[in-house]
Design a protein around this motif. Sequence first.
Motif, mmCIF file in Angstrom:
data_model
loop_
_atom_site.group_PDB
_atom_site.id
_atom_site.type_symbol
_atom_site.label_atom_id
_atom_site.label_comp_id
_atom_site.label_asym_id
_atom_site.label_seq_id
_atom_site.Cartn_x
_atom_site.Cartn_y
_atom_site.Cartn_z
ATOM 1 N N LEU A 1 60.323 45.652 37.288
ATOM 2 C CA LEU A 1 60.242 46.279 35.969
ATOM 3 C C LEU A 1 59.121 47.310 35.867
ATOM 4 O O LEU A 1 58.806 47.788 34.788
ATOM 5 N N GLY A 2 58.481 47.643 37.001
ATOM 6 C CA GLY A 2 57.360 48.597 36.962
ATOM 7 C C GLY A 2 57.823 50.000 36.620
ATOM 8 O O GLY A 2 58.912 50.427 37.007
ATOM 9 N N ILE A 3 56.984 50.728 35.912
ATOM 10 C CA ILE A 3 57.360 52.055 35.441
ATOM 11 C C ILE A 3 57.611 53.021 36.596
ATOM 12 O O ILE A 3 58.406 53.959 36.501
ATOM 13 N N LEU A 4 56.949 52.752 37.735
ATOM 14 C CA LEU A 4 57.124 53.607 38.910
ATOM 15 C C LEU A 4 58.591 53.690 39.319
ATOM 16 O O LEU A 4 59.078 54.730 39.762
ATOM 17 N N LEU A 5 59.335 52.562 39.155
ATOM 18 C CA LEU A 5 60.745 52.545 39.532
ATOM 19 C C LEU A 5 61.561 53.498 38.656
ATOM 20 O O LEU A 5 62.438 54.205 39.157
ATOM 21 N N SER A 6 61.256 53.507 37.358
ATOM 22 C CA SER A 6 61.954 54.437 36.462
ATOM 23 C C SER A 6 61.721 55.858 36.902
ATOM 24 O O SER A 6 62.643 56.675 36.984
ATOM 25 N N VAL A 7 60.434 56.147 37.187
ATOM 26 C CA VAL A 7 60.096 57.514 37.563
ATOM 27 C C VAL A 7 60.775 57.885 38.863
ATOM 28 O O VAL A 7 61.255 59.007 39.035
ATOM 29 N N LYS A 8 60.872 56.903 39.787
ATOM 30 C CA LYS A 8 61.516 57.211 41.070
ATOM 31 C C LYS A 8 62.989 57.570 40.887
ATOM 32 O O LYS A 8 63.496 58.464 41.559
ATOM 33 N N MET A 9 63.682 56.864 39.974
ATOM 34 C CA MET A 9 65.087 57.218 39.723
ATOM 35 C C MET A 9 65.185 58.666 39.274
ATOM 36 O O MET A 9 66.028 59.429 39.727
ATOM 37 N N VAL A 10 64.278 59.052 38.355
ATOM 38 C CA VAL A 10 64.290 60.415 37.839
ATOM 39 C C VAL A 10 64.006 61.403 38.969
ATOM 40 O O VAL A 10 64.687 62.415 39.116
ATOM 41 N N ILE A 11 63.002 61.070 39.789
ATOM 42 C CA ILE A 11 62.585 61.998 40.828
ATOM 43 C C ILE A 11 63.676 62.191 41.878
ATOM 44 O O ILE A 11 63.968 63.317 42.287
ATOM 45 N N VAL A 12 64.303 61.089 42.293
ATOM 46 C CA VAL A 12 65.358 61.194 43.304
ATOM 47 C C VAL A 12 66.484 62.084 42.783
ATOM 48 O O VAL A 12 66.951 62.998 43.479
ATOM 49 N N ALA A 13 66.903 61.854 41.528
ATOM 50 C CA ALA A 13 67.999 62.652 40.978
ATOM 51 C C ALA A 13 67.578 64.105 40.767
ATOM 52 O O ALA A 13 68.319 65.030 41.093
ATOM 53 N N ALA A 14 66.355 64.290 40.241
ATOM 54 C CA ALA A 14 65.902 65.645 39.941
ATOM 55 C C ALA A 14 65.736 66.458 41.222
ATOM 56 O O ALA A 14 66.047 67.645 41.265
ATOM 57 N N LEU A 15 65.274 65.798 42.272
ATOM 58 C CA LEU A 15 65.048 66.511 43.527
ATOM 59 C C LEU A 15 66.362 66.998 44.109
ATOM 60 O O LEU A 15 66.497 68.138 44.543
ATOM 61 N N GLY A 16 67.372 66.126 44.121
ATOM 62 C CA GLY A 16 68.649 66.510 44.695
ATOM 63 C C GLY A 16 69.444 67.420 43.777
ATOM 64 O O GLY A 16 70.283 68.189 44.218
ATOM 65 N N GLY A 17 69.178 67.332 42.482
ATOM 66 C CA GLY A 17 69.918 68.127 41.517
ATOM 67 C C GLY A 17 70.531 67.214 40.474
ATOM 68 O O GLY A 17 71.532 66.565 40.736
#
Lengths: 320, 285
Positions: free
Chosen positions: A236-252
């Motif tokens: 439930l750590g906030i880092l996981l939320s951010v990682k989902m965003v980053i992975v999607a944002a990086l790829g498009g």
Amino acid sequence: MKLHLPTVVVGLLLVALWPVLVHDVFLQRVGALVLLAAISASAWNLVGGYAGQVSVGHVAYFGVGAYASLVVYTHLGWPPLAGAPVGVAVSLALAALIGTPTFRLRGHYFSMATIAAAELIRILCSNWDLVGAAVGLMGPPVPRTMWDFSFISPVPYHYLFLAVLAVLLGVTWQMQRSRMGFYLAAIRGGDRAARSLGVPVLRYKLYALLLSAGFTSLAGTLYATMVGFIDPDSGLGILLSVKMVIVAALGGAGTLFGPLVGAVILVPLEEATNAVFGGGGTGITFIIYGAIIMLIARFRPGGVAEIWRGVAAWRARHAA
Amino acid sequence: MILLQVVVSGLLMGAVYALFSSGLTLIWGMMNVVNFAHGDFVMLAMYAAFFCFTMLHLGPIFFVPGAAVVLFVLGVVVYLGLVRHVARGPMLAQILGTFGLALVLRYAAFWAFSANFVSLPDTLVGGTIDFAGLRLEASRLIGGGLALVITLGMHLVLTRTMLGSRLLAVAEDRNAAMLMGIRPDRMQALAWGVGAASTGVAGALIALFFYISPTVGESLSLIAFVVVCLGGFGSVPGALIAGLGIGVIEALSAYLIGAVYQDVLVYALFLVVLWVRPQGLLGKL
């Protein structure tokens, strides 16, 4: 964006057949983790990319799925995967509960509200004995039957994750071509304009969130099944939320294969730096990881998709 | 009586929250850029104060402005090197860019300063003050008081001076401001510098009574986000009210229901307020 068909086919085959091509367990494990990250990022993409509502609280749904699987194991003795429907059901209820008030908010207000909701859930779970409080929950230490889906080799997980990702991408593709896809594109363009065209904005944002939350919860269940341990930080750590965003944002974000591309880049990067510099505590992994995403944002704000378009344009110029 | 003591302690903590959040609200409201590295700015300011004290043997009178100067430079460099470019992209690019920066700062601190918790000696601003039956630590009193003064000062600069008008003009309409002979890039770099400098003061003040570690920024940045959002993006008075309110709520709920649940109440109230007022307390839609 026009996709180059041979590239896509070769890329997908490479991802699908990865465990056949490499025999090193570490590399096979990285492959499974890539798929898992791609599942959560693709699920986020439904609401964050297609509908343009940047949720930074998706870890709540991931955590619900992860906890559901280990709660049914700990308290009822079911195999962890049997927690999937429970997790999905709770996630859908939670999504309706969080989505209804927060979708009235715009832009950053929405993102911050989703962070607050997710943190709220993290703190509550850290103090709730039924879900292991701050200590967390363990999965089956040794598999009792095949249904526990507990393997030493990462290969079975790879194919399980691949199947789920295929279903998710299929659903996304269908959604994109349907009326809902166009509605979401209109909402992403600007929800006032969409409303003035007669798009039921709140309802479709909620549909997108429900779809997204369900699959994110499934990703959580898969994670808990593979790792066999969950605590408030890893689930439930906030880092996981951010990682989902980053992975999607990086790829498009808002593209069908964007999250998969992002996962293919970021997960091996993280695992490789971890392996080279040592995982625990040194933090060099995160310096490199952080520097790379920072540089990509600095020089290519549109993510990898923009580099891709640049290459296509360059080829078109030189072909002529 | 104990209740009053709790409320006053909450107000003092809240004033510091207000100060490091008003730095963020300035940046956020001016440019509509979300800065995920804000908490790590606070962390760097705390270390700047710590090293000023341990290595240069400078007291708070010197290290508070010192931290402000260090952070001002950092703010301007971050703006010119990173933010100016990602601000043109979509919001997702801002998250990528500033979160990447946060990771770099946080783990560079890990690597350089080690993961150990450090703190300034209690005796630096020593003693307690008894006033009308209340017992207050001098360090918290000075920290809270100074934070309040600087936050109000920032509000006055924004609303009463030419410089403030220019900053607000750029925030309102970049092109129109340019036609009036204002250089938006210079103003925004200044806003980042000033926003970061006030964060620096806040960090140095918090260091007087709080532990210092490379990851301290993580929890602080969440508080800053909530304060800024609750007050309304870009509103310094909003950040002040929200900061004081959150300080009091935290203190009261820690006293009445228990310390582990203090943030639950803060986040829950935050969601309720946003539900009723989607633009925050003093924000504009």
